[in-house]
Each structure stands twice: as C-alpha cells, then as structure tokens.
Design a protein around this motif. Structure first.
Motif, PDB file in Angstrom:
ATOM      1  N   SER A  24       7.019   1.189   5.120  1.00 53.00           N
ATOM      2  CA  SER A  24       8.353   1.674   5.495  1.00 53.00           C
ATOM      3  C   SER A  24       8.427   3.189   5.677  1.00 53.00           C
ATOM      4  N   GLY A  25       7.485   3.932   5.088  1.00 51.30           N
ATOM      5  CA  GLY A  25       7.542   5.385   5.136  1.00 51.30           C
ATOM      6  C   GLY A  25       8.525   5.973   4.133  1.00 51.30           C
ATOM      7  N   LEU A  26       9.095   5.129   3.260  1.00 45.62           N
ATOM      8  CA  LEU A  26      10.066   5.580   2.264  1.00 45.62           C
ATOM      9  C   LEU A  26       9.369   5.876   0.935  1.00 45.62           C
ATOM     10  N   ALA A  27      10.023   6.680   0.115  1.00 46.81           N
ATOM     11  CA  ALA A  27       9.468   7.083  -1.176  1.00 46.81           C
ATOM     12  C   ALA A  27       9.909   6.127  -2.286  1.00 46.81           C
ATOM     13  N   GLN A  29       0.846  -1.193   0.000  1.00 53.25           N
ATOM     14  CA  GLN A  29       0.000   0.000   0.000  1.00 53.25           C
ATOM     15  C   GLN A  29       0.883   1.245   0.000  1.00 53.25           C
ATOM     16  N   TRP A  30       0.419   2.255  -0.753  1.00 50.42           N
ATOM     17  CA  TRP A  30       1.192   3.492  -0.923  1.00 50.42           C
ATOM     18  C   TRP A  30       0.290   4.689  -0.694  1.00 50.42           C
ATOM     19  N   TYR A  31       0.843   5.730  -0.111  1.00 54.34           N
ATOM     20  CA  TYR A  31       0.170   7.017   0.015  1.00 54.34           C
ATOM     21  C   TYR A  31       0.605   7.884  -1.164  1.00 54.34           C
ATOM     22  N   LEU A  78       5.153   8.921  -4.057  1.00 52.97           N
ATOM     23  CA  LEU A  78       4.561   7.682  -3.552  1.00 52.97           C
ATOM     24  C   LEU A  78       5.304   7.275  -2.294  1.00 52.97           C
ATOM     25  N   ILE A  79       4.582   7.212  -1.163  1.00 54.62           N
ATOM     26  CA  ILE A  79       5.180   6.866   0.113  1.00 54.62           C
ATOM     27  C   ILE A  79       4.640   5.516   0.567  1.00 54.62           C
TER      28      ILE A  79
END
Length: 63
Positions: A28-31, A10-12, A23-24
């Motif tokens: 992991s909170g990484l891009a 899943q991505w924000y 895309l975060i």
C-alpha cells in the motif's frame, strides 16, 4: 508446501536517523501507525499516511 510471495506481508524499513525505523508496506505504501498514539499493551496498529510522528517510529530489538 509451496509458499507464495505475498507483497501484502512485506515491509520496507526506512531509517529515521536515530536508531528507529518507519515501516512502509510494500503493497500500500502506507506506514505502520499506532492508532490514537496509544501506549498500552494490545494497542491497535493500522496503516496510515507516513507523517514522521513518534507513533510511526519503530525500534528493532532482539527477542
């Protein structure tokens, strides 16, 4: 079939303000980052600390 919710898939979408998004990863909170700023077909995409570079900006287009 029971489909489990997988946060690693899943991505924000974080708007950059110019029609592009960063895309975060939910997990992991990484891009999402194009490795080495490669612009060729088949370039590697990795997860990396968000820095706002053009290699971390994505535009959504109809397919």
């Amino acid at each position: 079939m029971d489909i489990q919710r997988r946060t690693n898939q899943q991505w924000y979408l974080r708007p950059t303000g110019d029609g592009y998004f960063t895309l975060i990863s939910h997990d992991s909170g990484l891009a999402a980052d194009v490795y080495g700023w490669d612009t060729s077909d088949g370039a590697k995409v990795v997860q990396y600390t968000s820095g706002g570079g053009a290699n971390q900006q994505w535009q959504l287009v109809p397919a």
